[in-house]
Design a protein around this motif. Sequence first.
Motif, mmCIF file in Angstrom:
data_model
loop_
_atom_site.group_PDB
_atom_site.id
_atom_site.type_symbol
_atom_site.label_atom_id
_atom_site.label_comp_id
_atom_site.label_asym_id
_atom_site.label_seq_id
_atom_site.Cartn_x
_atom_site.Cartn_y
_atom_site.Cartn_z
ATOM 1 N N SER A 106 0.885 -1.248 -0.120
ATOM 2 C CA SER A 106 -0.061 -0.031 0.056
ATOM 3 C C SER A 106 0.768 1.178 0.114
ATOM 4 O O SER A 106 2.029 1.175 0.560
ATOM 5 C CB SER A 106 -0.754 -0.015 1.229
ATOM 6 O OG SER A 106 -0.095 0.274 2.379
ATOM 7 N N ASN A 108 0.589 5.136 1.005
ATOM 8 C CA ASN A 108 0.023 6.206 1.822
ATOM 9 C C ASN A 108 0.261 7.661 1.103
ATOM 10 O O ASN A 108 1.420 7.880 0.547
ATOM 11 C CB ASN A 108 0.422 6.414 3.276
ATOM 12 C CG ASN A 108 -0.388 4.843 3.875
ATOM 13 O OD1 ASN A 108 -1.080 4.341 3.275
ATOM 14 N ND2 ASN A 108 0.599 4.564 4.630
ATOM 15 N N VAL A 169 -8.068 2.034 -0.673
ATOM 16 C CA VAL A 169 -8.688 1.675 0.704
ATOM 17 C C VAL A 169 -8.367 3.047 1.509
ATOM 18 O O VAL A 169 -7.344 3.799 1.472
ATOM 19 C CB VAL A 169 -7.872 0.622 1.418
ATOM 20 C CG1 VAL A 169 -8.275 0.412 2.735
ATOM 21 C CG2 VAL A 169 -7.858 -0.803 0.287
ATOM 22 N N THR A 170 -9.492 3.398 2.149
ATOM 23 C CA THR A 170 -9.594 4.506 3.332
ATOM 24 C C THR A 170 -9.447 3.942 4.732
ATOM 25 O O THR A 170 -10.363 3.224 5.053
ATOM 26 C CB THR A 170 -10.504 5.419 2.822
ATOM 27 O OG1 THR A 170 -10.790 5.928 1.503
ATOM 28 C CG2 THR A 170 -10.561 6.572 3.706
ATOM 29 N N VAL A 171 -8.485 4.513 5.311
ATOM 30 C CA VAL A 171 -8.268 3.983 6.777
ATOM 31 C C VAL A 171 -8.206 5.290 7.553
ATOM 32 O O VAL A 171 -7.368 6.080 7.351
ATOM 33 C CB VAL A 171 -7.254 2.956 6.932
ATOM 34 C CG1 VAL A 171 -6.817 2.712 8.219
ATOM 35 C CG2 VAL A 171 -7.100 1.714 6.073
ATOM 36 N N ASN A 172 -9.200 5.390 8.536
ATOM 37 C CA ASN A 172 -9.226 6.892 9.384
ATOM 38 C C ASN A 172 -8.925 8.122 8.494
ATOM 39 O O ASN A 172 -8.290 8.847 8.698
ATOM 40 C CB ASN A 172 -7.740 6.695 10.371
ATOM 41 C CG ASN A 172 -8.089 5.543 11.379
ATOM 42 O OD1 ASN A 172 -9.243 5.077 11.576
ATOM 43 N ND2 ASN A 172 -6.884 4.880 11.663
ATOM 44 N N GLN A 176 -5.531 5.288 0.661
ATOM 45 C CA GLN A 176 -4.204 4.308 0.365
ATOM 46 C C GLN A 176 -4.543 3.951 -1.090
ATOM 47 O O GLN A 176 -5.384 3.345 -1.378
ATOM 48 C CB GLN A 176 -4.087 3.355 1.333
ATOM 49 C CG GLN A 176 -3.798 3.586 2.726
ATOM 50 C CD GLN A 176 -3.637 2.646 3.876
ATOM 51 O OE1 GLN A 176 -3.496 1.415 3.551
ATOM 52 N NE2 GLN A 176 -3.621 2.996 4.906
#
Length: 461
Positions: A106, A108, A169-172, A176
Motif C-alpha cells: 500500500s 499512503n 482503501v481508506t483507513v481513518n 491508500q
Amino acid sequence: MATIGNTYDPATTAAGLATNYTSARQSILSAQTKQASSAAAALTSLRSAISGYQSSLLSLTSGKTMLSQAASFSNTAIGTASAGVNATAGSYSFFVERIATANQVSYNGLADSAANGGTLGIDLGGAPGFSVNLATANSDGNATLTPREIAAAINAEPTNNGRVSASIVTVNGVTQLMLTSKTTGAAGNISLNTAAVNNAGLKAALDDPLNAKQVVTGQDALVWLGAQGTGTAITQASNVFTNVDGVTMTFTKAQAPGDTPVTLTVASDNAATVAKVQKFVDDYNKLKGVIDTMVAPGDPSKSAAPGVFANDGGVRVLQTRMVSMLRGVNGADSLAAYGIVATRDGSLSLNTTRLTSQLAVSPKGLDTLIGSSVNGSSSGIAGNLDGYLKEWSSITDGQLKQRLEQNTKLQTTLTKRQDQLDKQYDSAYKRYLTQFTQLQTLQSRMASNSSMFDALFGDKS
C-alpha cells in the motif's frame, strides 16, 4: 298428393361419399405414415442412446485403469491431496516450512496532484512489468489526477494482463493506493519505477519509503520432502505441488519448527472404484432398456402395445449381440467373479461385496476384463461393445444412418401419396357435390310443382 322434400345436405353427403371413396387407401396410408414417423423418432432416440453409451464407455476407460486411488494427509489442516489413475500406492513425508503468498503493498500520503502526464512503471520481481500512461489516466479531463484515477488506469492497462490489481482503501480518513499481485511467489513482488513521472509531488510521495508498506510479502513456498533441514528442499512459487507422480498436493498452512512432518498416504479407493463399475452397469442397462422397449412384443391382455421395432430382425440382433458379448466372458477374471452378473433378461446387476473381494485378489484383472474403447488401443469388453456399436453409430456407413435415410425417403414417398390421395378426395367431393346439388335443385322444383298441383286440384270442400 305426397310431399317431395329435401332429406339431405349436398355438402355433407358429398363429404361422406368422398371419404368412403378414399377411406380404405387412407387407412393404409395413415398407418404407414404413423409407423414411419414412429420409426424416425425411435431411430433418433436409439442413435442418441448408443452415442451416450459410447461416450460413457470412453470416459470410464480412457484412463489407464478403472481402479481409483485416494490421497490424504495425516494432518488435514496442512493441506489437501488428490490422486489420479497413475498414482502409485505408498506413503511420503513432507514438512511445510512456508507457503507461497502473493505480494500486497500500500502507498499512503497520495494526494490529488496536477495532471502533468508521464508514465508510471510497475516492476514485478525486480524486472520491468508494464507501464501506465498517466496522461490518459486523467479520465475526467480536468487538471487534477487522483489516486482513484491512477488505480483505474493500472487495472485498465492492456499490458497488465491482470497481473496486478489496484484498489483504493481508506483507513481513518487516509486514502491508500493498494496494489496486489495476482500470482504467488517472489517473482510477483511489486515495486514502482517513477523515473518518468512528470509531477514532482506525486513522484516524491511514491518514492518516499515511509509511504510504502508491505501488507503481505510475496514469497515462494518451501516444502521439505522428509524432515525440515535434513530432507530435500522443494521451492516454487505455487502452493500446488505435483512432485509425486499422479498426485496433486495443495498446501495451505506452514508448520512450526520442530513439528512432525505430515504423512501423505496414497492407497486404493475401493468406494470410487465401485462407483465406476456401478456406472458401467447402469449405463449398459440404460441402453439395453431403450432397445428392449423398442423390440417389445406387446401384450394384448395387458393393453401393452408392441414396440416400434417389434418385428425388426436387425434391432433384435443388436439386442442379442450386446447380451452375448457380456455372457461370453468366462474364467477366473470373469464379470461374475467381479460381482457383475447378467440376469435372465440380459440386464446387469452388481454385487459390491463380491467386487471388493475380487479386487483384493486380482485388482488388475478388472482392467483386463473391461478393457478400453479408446481408438487405436481398444480391448476387452468395452472395446468389443464399442466396436460393434460403431457398426450402428458410424456417421459414414452405420446402420442408423442408412435406416434414417431410408425412412426419410419413405416419408417423402408417403407425403406424395397423401397429396395424391387428397387430390382424389377433392375431385370426388366436387363431383358428388355437383351431382347432389343438382339433385337438390330438381327436388325443389318437383316439390314446388307438387304444391301447385295440390292447390289446383286438391279437395275444395
